[in-house]
Write an enzyme that holds these catalytic residues in place. Structure first.
Site, PDB file in Angstrom:
ATOM      1  N   TYR A 249       0.882  -1.135   0.003  1.00 45.92           N
ATOM      2  CA  TYR A 249      -0.101  -0.040  -0.046  1.00 45.92           C
ATOM      3  C   TYR A 249       0.842   1.244  -0.188  1.00 45.92           C
ATOM      4  O   TYR A 249       0.873   2.142   0.980  1.00 45.92           O
ATOM      5  CB  TYR A 249      -0.945  -0.282   1.184  1.00 45.92           C
ATOM      6  CG  TYR A 249      -1.884   0.853   1.441  1.00 45.92           C
ATOM      7  CD1 TYR A 249      -3.085   0.831   0.509  1.00 45.92           C
ATOM      8  CD2 TYR A 249      -2.207   1.730   2.506  1.00 45.92           C
ATOM      9  CE1 TYR A 249      -4.131   1.659   0.591  1.00 45.92           C
ATOM     10  CE2 TYR A 249      -3.339   2.715   2.740  1.00 45.92           C
ATOM     11  CZ  TYR A 249      -4.204   2.286   1.788  1.00 45.92           C
ATOM     12  OH  TYR A 249      -5.585   3.316   2.069  1.00 45.92           O
TER      13      TYR A 249
ATOM     14  N   HIS B 200      -2.161   7.492  -3.014  1.00 45.46           N
ATOM     15  CA  HIS B 200      -3.360   6.678  -2.922  1.00 45.46           C
ATOM     16  C   HIS B 200      -3.889   6.617  -1.428  1.00 45.46           C
ATOM     17  O   HIS B 200      -4.908   6.701  -1.152  1.00 45.46           O
ATOM     18  CB  HIS B 200      -3.019   5.267  -3.489  1.00 45.46           C
ATOM     19  CG  HIS B 200      -4.237   4.268  -3.150  1.00 45.46           C
ATOM     20  ND1 HIS B 200      -5.438   4.287  -3.809  1.00 45.46           N
ATOM     21  CD2 HIS B 200      -4.180   3.226  -2.543  1.00 45.46           C
ATOM     22  CE1 HIS B 200      -6.044   3.491  -3.546  1.00 45.46           C
ATOM     23  NE2 HIS B 200      -5.459   2.552  -2.654  1.00 45.46           N
TER      24      HIS B 200
ATOM     25  N   ARG C  80     -11.820   8.682   6.326  1.00 36.21           N
ATOM     26  CA  ARG C  80     -11.679   8.910   7.507  1.00 36.21           C
ATOM     27  C   ARG C  80     -11.600  10.310   7.801  1.00 36.21           C
ATOM     28  O   ARG C  80     -12.607  10.884   7.869  1.00 36.21           O
ATOM     29  CB  ARG C  80     -10.542   8.072   7.958  1.00 36.21           C
ATOM     30  CG  ARG C  80     -10.641   6.595   8.331  1.00 36.21           C
ATOM     31  CD  ARG C  80      -9.545   6.021   9.086  1.00 36.21           C
ATOM     32  NE  ARG C  80      -8.169   6.532   8.339  1.00 36.21           N
ATOM     33  CZ  ARG C  80      -7.624   5.998   7.343  1.00 36.21           C
ATOM     34  NH1 ARG C  80      -7.990   5.092   6.887  1.00 36.21           N
ATOM     35  NH2 ARG C  80      -6.444   6.642   6.936  1.00 36.21           N
TER      36      ARG C  80
ATOM     37  N   GLU D  39      -7.420  -1.402  -9.544  1.00 39.07           N
ATOM     38  CA  GLU D  39      -6.448  -0.659  -9.012  1.00 39.07           C
ATOM     39  C   GLU D  39      -5.110  -1.110  -9.937  1.00 39.07           C
ATOM     40  O   GLU D  39      -4.633  -2.120 -10.193  1.00 39.07           O
ATOM     41  CB  GLU D  39      -6.051  -1.262  -7.565  1.00 39.07           C
ATOM     42  CG  GLU D  39      -7.208  -1.079  -6.560  1.00 39.07           C
ATOM     43  CD  GLU D  39      -6.748  -1.288  -4.955  1.00 39.07           C
ATOM     44  OE1 GLU D  39      -6.002  -2.323  -4.858  1.00 39.07           O
ATOM     45  OE2 GLU D  39      -7.510  -0.832  -4.270  1.00 39.07           O
TER      46      GLU D  39
ATOM     47  N   GLN E  55     -15.817  -4.757   0.066  1.00 45.50           N
ATOM     48  CA  GLN E  55     -14.646  -4.427   0.946  1.00 45.50           C
ATOM     49  C   GLN E  55     -15.029  -3.648   2.098  1.00 45.50           C
ATOM     50  O   GLN E  55     -14.475  -3.844   3.401  1.00 45.50           O
ATOM     51  CB  GLN E  55     -13.738  -3.461   0.210  1.00 45.50           C
ATOM     52  CG  GLN E  55     -12.406  -3.080   0.814  1.00 45.50           C
ATOM     53  CD  GLN E  55     -11.273  -2.392  -0.441  1.00 45.50           C
ATOM     54  OE1 GLN E  55     -11.803  -2.231  -1.412  1.00 45.50           O
ATOM     55  NE2 GLN E  55     -10.053  -2.023   0.207  1.00 45.50           N
TER      56      GLN E  55
ATOM     57  N   THR F 102      -2.018   0.554  -4.962  1.00 43.41           N
ATOM     58  CA  THR F 102      -2.404   1.405  -6.315  1.00 43.41           C
ATOM     59  C   THR F 102      -1.500   2.509  -6.374  1.00 43.41           C
ATOM     60  O   THR F 102      -1.066   3.100  -5.218  1.00 43.41           O
ATOM     61  CB  THR F 102      -3.980   1.950  -5.769  1.00 43.41           C
ATOM     62  OG1 THR F 102      -4.652   0.802  -5.414  1.00 43.41           O
ATOM     63  CG2 THR F 102      -4.247   2.832  -7.045  1.00 43.41           C
TER      64      THR F 102
HETATM   65 CA    CA Z   1      -4.157  -3.174  -4.023  1.00 47.60          CA
END
Ligand code: CA
Length: 426
Positions: A137, A142, A151, A208, A249, A358
């Protein structure tokens, strides 16, 4: 520099301008000629070259000994396990055989008829048998976009993000090669304002834009890979489309992270471009602040200037490019990712795959997912045929491409192509 990277090299095989596969690339893949079993290959221009035939005909005799069987396997795992010193030699040898002034194969049309294949006439397969798969990540753009949307815009990144390359263990079995169609998944979702989930087709189907590296060397359990050695374990890279069901998700990911929203299909480009071929395209990465812990410190340029793009092609329509990004935007580089992955003693193996996360860039047209491009569905993306997309529709084809270019040499990855089929009746 490897001789194979020499920008002035030309091949006697026809290579069009803008081809991803000039003689300076020499990527590795698995293909099957009509009616025959899958075997290792490389590609120059649009011509696929059967490495098993080259091995059989003795062209590799001065570099191989006990490695012979690896040239007849249905995955590259054995071949890349031979180590980067060997695969670099192999790449140089192939480069030599197909260089313009080398007549050995150039003037042997009988050999060419069993060795060379038009790209359009062959089937490509998964290049490696993926044992384990990890998804990082590692794009700060991203992670910031997602954190801002879901958030708190003022605290978009979690406190750990700038200290370690966040990742999770994914599913290896559903990584498939470009050209594989994927059905929209069914699953549980919770609609806004409801307190009970429903079951049915995912409504927020997304891609992604990622790249993945593949390890060609393993370590023993309990023995971390040090950062200065990390790239010796990394054979090469592919384009990686991490298909994502956003509504599934959102409901399932607490508290352990992605599960069924991610494991219904991930689509890779078929040719592994070696780190050796990417050597001329190294660039500095983003400044890392605060300073990372000592085990993640590195010297030199560890990012790669690889242009990436995503296109959506509706059924019976022309494609529209919806995103242009670049591998160089990654905050955490591949050496740091692998080092962090093994710092606790975790063992890795040849054929394992590690996706970047991503890869979004700093501008709105460089975001690597529909979630970001449409900003959670608020700003639909217009396609050339006049239609709009917040997420991906049934029968849309998602096309990802990538290439690096300098000194007049373009080293590309080909494509990751995936058509989205309607959900199956459950
Ligand atoms: Ca991913």
């Amino acid at each position: 520099m490897n001789n194979a990277n020499n920008p002035s090299l030309k091949s006697w095989i026809d290579v069009k301008n803008n081809s991803d596969f000039p003689i300076q690339n020499i990527p590795f893949g698995i293909f099957s000629p009509k009616g025959k079993s899958p075997r290792p290959a490389t590609i120059i221009g649009e011509t696929v070259i059967d490495l098993s035939v080259l091995a059989e005909e003795g062209f590799f005799d001065d570099i191989i000994d006990e490695e012979y069987d690896a040239f007849f396997a249905s995955s590259l795992n054995d071949l890349i396990s031979l180590g980067k010193e060997f695969t670099a030699k192999l790449r140089n040898k192939i480069s030599e055989l197909f260089s313009y002034d080398n007549e050995l194969i150039r003037d042997d049309s009988e050999l060419q008829s069993k060795l060379l294949f038009k790209q359009e006439d062959v089937e490509m397969h998964m290049p490696v048998e993926v044992g384990d798969y990890t998804d990082f990540y590692s794009s700060i753009e991203h992670a910031t976009n997602v954190g801002t949307m879901f958030r708190d815009p003022d605290n978009a990144l979690f406190p750990n993000w700038r200290h370690l390359p966040v990742g999770y263990h994914g599913r290896a079995s559903s990584i498939v090669v470009s050209g594989t169609d994927i059905h929209r998944p069914n699953g549980q979702t919770l609609a806004a304002g409801e307190d009970k989930p429903v079951f049915g087709p995912c409504r927020l189907f997304d891609f992604e834009l990622e790249m993945a590296f593949i390890t060609g060397k393993g370590n023993k359990l309990g023995n971390p890979v040090k950062l200065e050695d990390a790239e010796d374990y990394i054979f090469g890279m592919v384009i990686f489309n991490d298909l994502s069901a956003r509504d599934i998700q959102k409901w399932e990911y607490v508290p352990l992270g992605p599960f069924l929203a991610k494991n219904f299909g991930s689509v890779i480009s078929p040719w592994i471009v070696t780190l050796d071929a990417l050597e001329p395209f190294r660039v500095k990465g983003p400044k890392q602040e605060p300073e990372v812990l000592p085990y993640l410190k590195f010297d030199g340029n560890r990012n790669f200037d690889i242009n990436l793009e995503v296109a959506i092609q509706p059924e019976n329509g022309d494609e529209t490019i919806v995103s242009k990004s670049n591998h160089k935007y990654l905050y955490w580089n591949i050496a740091q990712q692998l080092t962090h992955h093994t710092v606790n003693g975790c063992n890795i193996k040849p054929g394992d795959m590690y996706a970047s996360g991503t890869i979004s860039g700093p501008t709105k047209d460089s975001f690597g997912s529909m979630l970001e491009l449409s900003w959670g569905g608020k700003n639909p993306v217009s396609l050339k045929d006049g239609s709009e997309r917040k997420f991906i529709n049934d029968l849309d084809t998602i096309i990802m491409r990538g290439y690096a270019e300098n000194n007049g040499v373009r080293v590309g990855f080909g494509k990751s192509v995936c058509k989205v089929l309607p959900a199956k009746k459950y």
